[in-house]
Design an enzyme around this catalytic site. Structure first.
Site, PDB file in Angstrom:
ATOM      1  N   LYS A 187      26.835  49.232  54.433  1.00  8.57           N
ATOM      2  CA  LYS A 187      26.620  50.320  55.372  1.00  8.57           C
ATOM      3  C   LYS A 187      27.071  50.770  53.841  1.00  8.57           C
ATOM      4  O   LYS A 187      28.825  50.483  52.975  1.00  8.57           O
ATOM      5  CB  LYS A 187      27.074  50.023  55.976  1.00  8.57           C
TER       6      LYS A 187
HETATM    7  C1  PLP Z   1      22.012  48.868  60.400  1.00  9.00           C
HETATM    8  C2  PLP Z   1      21.410  49.628  60.672  1.00  9.00           C
HETATM    9  C3  PLP Z   1      21.932  49.463  62.642  1.00  9.00           C
HETATM   10  C4  PLP Z   1      22.269  48.310  62.240  1.00  9.00           C
HETATM   11  O1  PLP Z   1      23.686  47.837  62.634  1.00  9.00           O
HETATM   12  P1  PLP Z   1      24.300  46.498  61.681  1.00  9.00           P
HETATM   13  O2  PLP Z   1      25.584  46.459  62.477  1.00  9.00           O
HETATM   14  O3  PLP Z   1      23.744  46.046  61.037  1.00  9.00           O
HETATM   15  O4  PLP Z   1      23.873  45.748  63.523  1.00  9.00           O
HETATM   16  C5  PLP Z   1      21.392  50.339  63.368  1.00  9.00           C
HETATM   17  N1  PLP Z   1      21.039  51.668  63.631  1.00  9.00           N
HETATM   18  C6  PLP Z   1      20.564  52.203  62.147  1.00  9.00           C
HETATM   19  C7  PLP Z   1      19.962  52.935  61.592  1.00  9.00           C
HETATM   20  C8  PLP Z   1      20.754  50.523  60.574  1.00  9.00           C
HETATM   21  O5  PLP Z   1      20.518  51.258  59.083  1.00  9.00           O
END
Ligand code: PLP
Length: 389
Positions: A187
């Site tokens: 992210k």
């Molecule tokens: C990455 C992501 C998540 C989950 O986040 P994690 O920290 O990996 O558990 C949820 N929704 C979206 C749209 C994502 O891209």
């Protein structure tokens, strides 16, 4: 794009501070050994302040953040929760794991929730709407919030991929009743693993906070061992090292987003007048975070020709077209097979408009560290590819 590109001395320094102050790795208590160092609490405060929201609560991941919000809104068996056909699978898992039925809308040319389809999919069982800002692009919040308000259903934002996106002068992730962020390693801002929940609702915030710590209310009147609780919870606690890294990343976020946006604009300017492609739509009054440059070809066959050519030049993609399996509802038979409302249906055909859009899409990742030569090369390659059509 990702915060991992800019991890460096500041993150190392922040982690060292935890070790230099007693090495307390736990967010609560242990006051005797931590020299007043509370990184997770500080991270929550700074995040809330930056987003101009009252309450922020950190969790172990974006997925646990989604799940906790659902649980503490009282969502469970017999309920329906609406989200969109293009999202990361976690948004749907976090609904299904409560026992509720995920209901999936089509996406439109924003690659986010289609408000018209949302309206059609509301029933008297609908308990919440999770709108997702996919790949840095804002959803049609005005229309979606109006539909939620009309039916008295809370709108929630999954901003896991939307940090830095703006809508009507405010950041995405401040419009819903409760909104989540992810800091996983892919992210825009990362703590390795981690999540955050924002809300203005004090009662919900306190319930969320308690749920992530087995129901502990963090009651100042009692020692931790005698802490009060009014419901059972789980352990979704962020740890101090993540909090420390989060603080360092948060400081770098404005400059990272600025660089991403410069690179995004450089890309877009070079491709702006190509008639063969159409850019992903950004709703009125909103700003794409610039995390990737996404465009549609007119047909799937043309998209394949263009993406094959780009791949032959060693150019990589972000999710589209390569990683749709984890991001398109039509591919999730492993989830639908166990949900009565879905079992036995032809999943791949259930969201034809979304499927068509995704099959015609190409997403070029926009990195923080991307030099002009690289941008020029990719843009030139796209131009060459469309000439071959
Ligand atoms: C990455 C992501 C998540 C989950 O986040 P994690 O920290 O990996 O558990 C949820 N929704 C979206 C749209 C994502 O891209």
């Amino acid at each position: 794009m990702p915060g991992f590109e800019i991890i460096g001395e500041e993150e190392r320094q922040a982690v060292n501070e935890v070790f230099d102050n007693g090495a307390c790795l736990f967010r609560y208590g242990f006051d005797f050994m931590r020299n007043d160092t509370y990184k997770v609490i500080e991270f929550e405060k700074e995040f809330a302040q930056k987003m101009n929201m009252k309450y922020a609560h950190a969790t172990t991941s974006g997925t646990s953040a989604l799940f906790v919000v659902n649980k503490r809104l009282g969502i469970g068996a017999g309920d329906e929760v609406i989200t969109q056909a293009f999202t990361f699978v976690a948004t749907v898992e976090a609904i299904a794991e409560t026992g509720a039925t995920p209901v999936i809308t089509e996406i439109d040319s924003t690659l986010n929730m289609d408000p018209d389809d949302l309206e059609r999919k509301i029933t008297d069982k609908t308990k919440a709407i999770w709108v997702v800002h996919m790949m840095g692009g804002p959803a049609r919040m005005k229309e979606i919030l109006a539909i939620g308000a009309k039916h008295g259903i809370p709108v929630l934002e999954d901003t896991a991929q939307g940090i830095g996106a703006m809508y009507d002068g405010k950041p995405c992730g401040v419009y819903g009743h409760a909104n989540i962020f992810s800091f996983d390693f892919g992210k825009t801002m990362t703590t390795g693993e981690g999540g955050m929940i924002l809300t203005e609702d004090e009662e919900l915030y306190l319930k969320i906070k308690a749920y992530t710590d087995h129901g502990h209310e963090d009651n100042p009147e009692y020692s931790r061992g005698e802490d009060t609780a009014s419901f059972s919870g789980f352990n979704f606690r962020m740890m101090e090292l993540q909090g420390a890294i989060g603080l360092a990343q948060l400081k770098k976020l404005p400059s990272a987003l600025k660089k991403i946006k410069e690179n995004y604009n450089a890309f877009r300017n070079q491709l702006g007048d190509l008639k063969e492609i159409e850019f992903r739509e950004t709703p009125e009054n909103s700003i794409d975070a610039g995390d990737s440059l996404i465009f549609f070809l007119k047909t799937k066959e043309k998209r394949i020709k263009v993406s094959d050519y780009l791949a032959s030049q060693g150019i990589g993609f972000k999710l589209l077209p390569g990683a749709v399996k984890w991001h398109f509802a039509g591919r999730w038979s492993h989830i639908w097979d166990s949900i009565p409302a879905y079992k036995g249906k032809d999943y791949l055909q259930m969201w034809p408009a979304s499927h068509d859009l995704l099959e015609r899409s190409i997403a070029l990742p926009v990195m923080i560290n991307m030099d002009k030569d690289k941008i020029d090369f990719i843009a030139e390659s796209v131009k060459k590819a469309v000439k071959l059509l």
